[in-house]
Scaffold this active site. Sequence first.
Site, PDB file in Angstrom:
ATOM      1  N   SER A   1      -9.120   2.429   2.970  1.00  0.00           N
ATOM      2  CA  SER A   1      -8.166   3.052   2.074  1.00  0.00           C
ATOM      3  C   SER A   1      -7.238   2.034   1.423  1.00  0.00           C
ATOM      4  O   SER A   1      -6.459   2.375   0.535  1.00  0.00           O
ATOM      5  CB  SER A   1      -7.329   4.085   2.843  1.00  0.00           C
TER       6      SER A   1
ATOM      7  N   SER B   1      -9.692   0.004   7.161  1.00  0.00           N
ATOM      8  CA  SER B   1      -9.154  -0.128   5.803  1.00  0.00           C
ATOM      9  C   SER B   1      -8.750  -1.537   5.407  1.00  0.00           C
ATOM     10  O   SER B   1      -8.625  -1.823   4.221  1.00  0.00           O
ATOM     11  CB  SER B   1      -7.945   0.803   5.637  1.00  0.00           C
TER      12      SER B   1
ATOM     13  N   LYS C   1       0.844  -1.191   0.000  1.00  0.00           N
ATOM     14  CA  LYS C   1       0.000   0.000   0.000  1.00  0.00           C
ATOM     15  C   LYS C   1       0.881   1.243   0.000  1.00  0.00           C
ATOM     16  O   LYS C   1       1.879   1.309   0.720  1.00  0.00           O
ATOM     17  CB  LYS C   1      -0.906  -0.021   1.234  1.00  0.00           C
TER      18      LYS C   1
END
Length: 544
Positions: free
Chosen positions: A220, A244, A145
Site C-alpha cells: 500500500s 507494503s 504515506k
Amino acid sequence: MLSQNRGYQAANLSTFRADAPSIKKCKDTKHLKVQGAILMVGQTRRSFLKGSAAAASVIGMRPVAALAQTRRMDELIDEDATGLAERLRAREFTQAELVETFIRRIEVMNPALNFMTNSAFDRARLKANTIPLDAPFAGVPILMKDMIDIGGLPRTDESRFMLSNVPERNVEYVDGVEAAGFNILGQTNVPELASFIITNNDVFGATKNPWNLGYSVFSSSGGSAVAVAAGVVPMAHGTDGAGSNRLPPSATGIFGMKPSRRRMRSGEANGTHDVAKTNQMLSRTVRDSALAFSLTESLSGDPFPPVGFVSGPSGRRLKVGLVVDDGKLITTDPEVLEAQRKVALLMQNLGHEVEETPWPVDANVMANAYSNFFGGKLGALKSAVEGATGKSVMESGLLTRFLASNIEASLEISPEEIAEGRAFLDNLVPLFADVFQKYDVLLAPVAPVVAPPLYEHTPDELFSYELSQYVAARLKFTSPINFAGCPAMSVPLSWSADLGIPIGSHFIAAEGQDRLLYELAYELEEARPWRNIWSPFSLKYVPV
C-alpha cells in the site's frame, strides 16, 4: 540489454549483464501513450528530449514548454537525502530553494504517475530555513504515506469516510521524522484503508508504475515508492502491515526495509504497536534508509536494544536459505524464480553459503487465517459508517464497493474462525524462530508475480472469495513475516525482460536482526549498484 543503453553510466551496468532490464522488449506498450517514452532509457538524454514532444504531453506538460530552453535537467537528481543534507550544510542552496525544487518536481511528475494525495507546500515553505542545519537531514523535504497521523494535516487513508479527518498532533514516529530534520511536503497515495493489493482508490485514483505505465506497483506504500523511483524525492515514508514496504519497492527498483516488530517509535495515536504494521522509509540508497532508521527507532530497549546507524557492510559470511516455491496458492512466475536464483549465485560469489529450502508457511492456510483475522476487525468500521449515515455500508456511499462488500462478507466469519486465524498467525513467531536456528537469512521472492496490471482489478468490484485469494496469493511471501515479527527487505537486483519492471529480492532475518540486513544491503549495493538506474518516467530524463 542495458549495457548498450547510453542513457545510463556504463560503469554501473557491467554488473547487471543478463539480469538487467531490456526496455525495448517491453510487451505491454499498448498501455503506454507513447512508445518513445518507454524506450527512452535506450536513448541519450538529448535524443529523447528532441524526439519526445508527445512524451511531455503524457506527463502533463505542453510539448512546447517541455522542450523550451527554460526547462533544464534537475541538477540535484543524483543526490540522495544524505547528500542533499551535506550540501545544505555547505550552504550551496537554502532549505527554501530546495523546497521549491521539490515542489516543481511534484508538479511535473504527478499528473502522469498520480503518487500524491494531499500537498503541504505552504507548511513546508513556512518551515524552510527554520530547521537546524545540524539536524541529520538538515531540512530535506520528504513525503509521508497518507496513513499516519501528522498534526494539522489531513489523514484520509484514501476513503471518503476519512476525508474530513485532521489529526491534532503527530504520532511519536512523526515526531522522530521531524526531529531528524525532514521537512514534510505532502502525502502519498494508498488503496482505500490499505484494503487491496493495487494502489488505486475512488478518491485519488490509481498510481502508475514509472517503469511501465500499464502496471501497478502493488500496495500500500505505492505512492511513496513511485515518488522515489521517479526522482521526486530521494526518500519517502511507508508503513508495512503485510508487505507494503517491500512490494512497491520491488516493482519500482528502489530499496525497502521492514523493521522488526516494535523496533521503531510508535506510529499509533495511542502510543502502542500494531501486531503487524511497522514504519520505515523507502529510498534509493541504503545509507539514507539506515540513517532514517537510526533516528526513528525506539530507544526504550524493549524488546530490542537500539541498532543505531549502520554505516557499511560487515565481513561476516552468512548461511542463506534460498526458498524453493511449493506452488501452493499460486505458482511463482518463472522469471521471478530465475531472478532469485541469479541473486543466490551472486551471494555465493560473495562468499556466502547458500542452500535450497522450502517456504516454511502453508500458503493456503495462511490465506484463510489472514482473511479471518482481518475480517474480524471490520466490525468497528461497519458500526462507524452506519452510525454516521444511518445506512448500510453498501448504501452509505462512504466506502468503495470492494471494501463495503468485504465488510458485509466478514459478518459470516465466526468468533471461532477468527480465534483460529489469530492462533495460526501467532504460531508464525516460533515457526520462523526455528527456521533461523538453521539460517542467518532467507532469500525469497518479494511477490510471486512481477507486478499486477494497473486495472487487473479495481475498487469498484464486489468482494469475492476469488478476489480474497488473489490478494493473499500476492502476499504469499511477505504477510507471514509481519506476524512473525521479523525484519525483511526488498533489494533491487533484477529486472523483467518481458515487462521492463524491476524484480526485488526478499531477504528475511530473525527478530531483532535488523543490523544484519542493513550490513548485507550495503554489501549488495556495492556488488551490484542500482542507484543510477532510473525508470523511464523519471526526472532523470524529464526536464523541470
